[in-house]
Design a protein around this motif. Structure first.
Motif, PDB file in Angstrom:
ATOM      1  N   ARG A  68       0.838  -1.199   0.000  1.00 18.70           N
ATOM      2  CA  ARG A  68       0.000   0.000   0.000  1.00 18.70           C
ATOM      3  C   ARG A  68       0.873   1.249   0.000  1.00 18.70           C
ATOM      4  O   ARG A  68       0.599   2.224  -0.710  1.00 18.70           O
ATOM      5  N   MET A  69       1.937   1.226   0.783  1.00 23.03           N
ATOM      6  CA  MET A  69       2.849   2.362   0.823  1.00 23.03           C
ATOM      7  C   MET A  69       3.479   2.600  -0.547  1.00 23.03           C
ATOM      8  O   MET A  69       3.653   3.746  -0.988  1.00 23.03           O
ATOM      9  N   ARG A  70       3.796   1.522  -1.231  1.00 22.93           N
ATOM     10  CA  ARG A  70       4.389   1.637  -2.565  1.00 22.93           C
ATOM     11  C   ARG A  70       3.405   2.281  -3.548  1.00 22.93           C
ATOM     12  O   ARG A  70       3.770   3.159  -4.337  1.00 22.93           O
ATOM     13  N   TYR A  71       2.139   1.865  -3.489  1.00 26.97           N
ATOM     14  CA  TYR A  71       1.132   2.449  -4.365  1.00 26.97           C
ATOM     15  C   TYR A  71       0.847   3.904  -3.980  1.00 26.97           C
ATOM     16  O   TYR A  71       0.638   4.752  -4.856  1.00 26.97           O
ATOM     17  N   ASN A  72       0.829   4.182  -2.681  1.00 28.25           N
ATOM     18  CA  ASN A  72       0.636   5.566  -2.239  1.00 28.25           C
ATOM     19  C   ASN A  72       1.719   6.479  -2.815  1.00 28.25           C
ATOM     20  O   ASN A  72       1.435   7.588  -3.264  1.00 28.25           O
ATOM     21  N   ARG A  73       2.952   5.982  -2.804  1.00 32.12           N
ATOM     22  CA  ARG A  73       4.052   6.783  -3.323  1.00 32.12           C
ATOM     23  C   ARG A  73       3.873   7.029  -4.824  1.00 32.12           C
ATOM     24  O   ARG A  73       4.125   8.136  -5.312  1.00 32.12           O
ATOM     25  N   ALA A  74       3.431   6.002  -5.547  1.00 29.50           N
ATOM     26  CA  ALA A  74       3.256   6.140  -6.992  1.00 29.50           C
ATOM     27  C   ALA A  74       2.152   7.133  -7.340  1.00 29.50           C
ATOM     28  O   ALA A  74       2.255   7.891  -8.310  1.00 29.50           O
ATOM     29  N   PHE A  75       1.085   7.156  -6.534  1.00 26.63           N
ATOM     30  CA  PHE A  75      -0.075   7.996  -6.844  1.00 26.63           C
ATOM     31  C   PHE A  75      -0.051   9.350  -6.138  1.00 26.63           C
ATOM     32  O   PHE A  75      -0.570  10.334  -6.655  1.00 26.63           O
ATOM     33  N   LEU A  76       0.524   9.383  -4.922  1.00 25.44           N
ATOM     34  CA  LEU A  76       0.429  10.584  -4.097  1.00 25.44           C
ATOM     35  C   LEU A  76       1.780  11.172  -3.685  1.00 25.44           C
ATOM     36  O   LEU A  76       1.838  12.272  -3.141  1.00 25.44           O
ATOM     37  N   GLY A  77       2.851  10.404  -3.919  1.00 22.53           N
ATOM     38  CA  GLY A  77       4.179  10.905  -3.586  1.00 22.53           C
ATOM     39  C   GLY A  77       4.636  10.622  -2.171  1.00 22.53           C
ATOM     40  O   GLY A  77       5.775  10.925  -1.813  1.00 22.53           O
ATOM     41  N   TYR A  78       3.757  10.038  -1.358  1.00 20.36           N
ATOM     42  CA  TYR A  78       4.096   9.723   0.041  1.00 20.36           C
ATOM     43  C   TYR A  78       3.682   8.295   0.358  1.00 20.36           C
ATOM     44  O   TYR A  78       2.847   7.706  -0.323  1.00 20.36           O
ATOM     45  N   ASP A  79       4.264   7.741   1.430  1.00 16.36           N
ATOM     46  CA  ASP A  79       4.045   6.334   1.762  1.00 16.36           C
ATOM     47  C   ASP A  79       2.837   6.110   2.676  1.00 16.36           C
ATOM     48  O   ASP A  79       2.097   5.151   2.519  1.00 16.36           O
ATOM     49  N   PHE A  80       2.670   6.975   3.666  1.00 15.33           N
ATOM     50  CA  PHE A  80       1.501   6.896   4.546  1.00 15.33           C
ATOM     51  C   PHE A  80       1.194   8.297   5.049  1.00 15.33           C
ATOM     52  O   PHE A  80       1.942   9.246   4.786  1.00 15.33           O
TER      53      PHE A  80
END
Length: 224
Positions: free
Chosen positions: A187-199
């Motif tokens: 989830r953190m990896r996808y967050n970084r791809a879409f939002l630039g941050y991990d959590f």
């Protein structure tokens, strides 16, 4: 060390609703007792249930009246989250970036009431986090991923494939994460791809706006 960067405790803002809960609970107990006294035809179990519910409301309001709960501690070494379910800890040396989160749409970026944190090493954070808190992060923060996915013209992943991806995750050190830990790391990896941050940290847990908290945290980060 700068006095501004001494250990600092962040608490949730006090809510006036707690006073209303406490007073309402006490009034409910009194009214239920009066009903039982003046209207004996009302069944005793019904009165007992009313008293119990009102008493629980009063106790809950009293608990909240004792003051806001501690949610974050900032020290010269780390940022730590506290809750009844457990918490997490991120060392400043493992944080790459921290700022108010935003979501983009056609080149426009809308700030969100969340603080985004980008780490250098997932393994250190994921292996130490409390499982119950990891589950809450997955559930409560998925709305951000959904928003970012919907605002992307040509997303690289299907939403249903990334929300709860539990594919084993390999950290840079070679550690293989599985189960809930793998799900959080992915989830953190996808967050970084879409939002630039991990959590993220919700503004609801803070005593100040997200942008102000991010600014405070960056001062600790710069001094680490």
């Amino acid at each position: 060390m700068d006095n501004e960067l001494e250990t600092r405790y962040i608490k949730q803002p006090f809510s006036l609703a707690s006073s209303g809960m406490y007073a309402g609970g006490l009034v409910g107990v009194v009214l239920a007792a009066l009903l039982g006294f003046f209207f004996p035809i009302i069944s005793a179990p019904a009165i007992a249930i009313l008293v119990l519910m009102a008493g629980m409301l009063a106790l809950l309001g009293y608990k909240y009246q004792q003051g806001p709960e501690l949610t974050f501690t900032l020290t010269f070494m780390h940022l730590q989250f506290h809750s009844h379910q457990g918490g997490w800890l991120a060392r400043w040396k493992n944080i790459d970036r921290i700022a108010q989160a935003s979501v983009g749409n056609d080149g426009w970026y809308q700030p969100l009431p969340w603080v985004g944190i980008r780490l250098k090493d997932y393994g250190e954070f994921v292996e130490a986090i409390c499982p119950r808190v990891a589950s809450k992060i997955l559930i409560e923060q998925r709305i951000l991923l959904v928003m970012a996915h919907r605002n992307m013209a040509d997303p690289p992943y299907q939403l249903e494939d990334i929300l709860f991806d539990d594919t084993p995750f390999i950290t840079p050190s070679g550690q293989v994460l599985k189960g809930l830990q793998a799900m959080l790391a992915n989830r953190m990896r996808y967050n970084r791809a879409f939002l630039g941050y991990d959590f993220f940290i919700s503004e609801d847990f803070l005593d100040r706006p997200a942008a102000d908290f991010a600014g405070l945290a960056r001062r600790y980060l710069a001094a680490a």
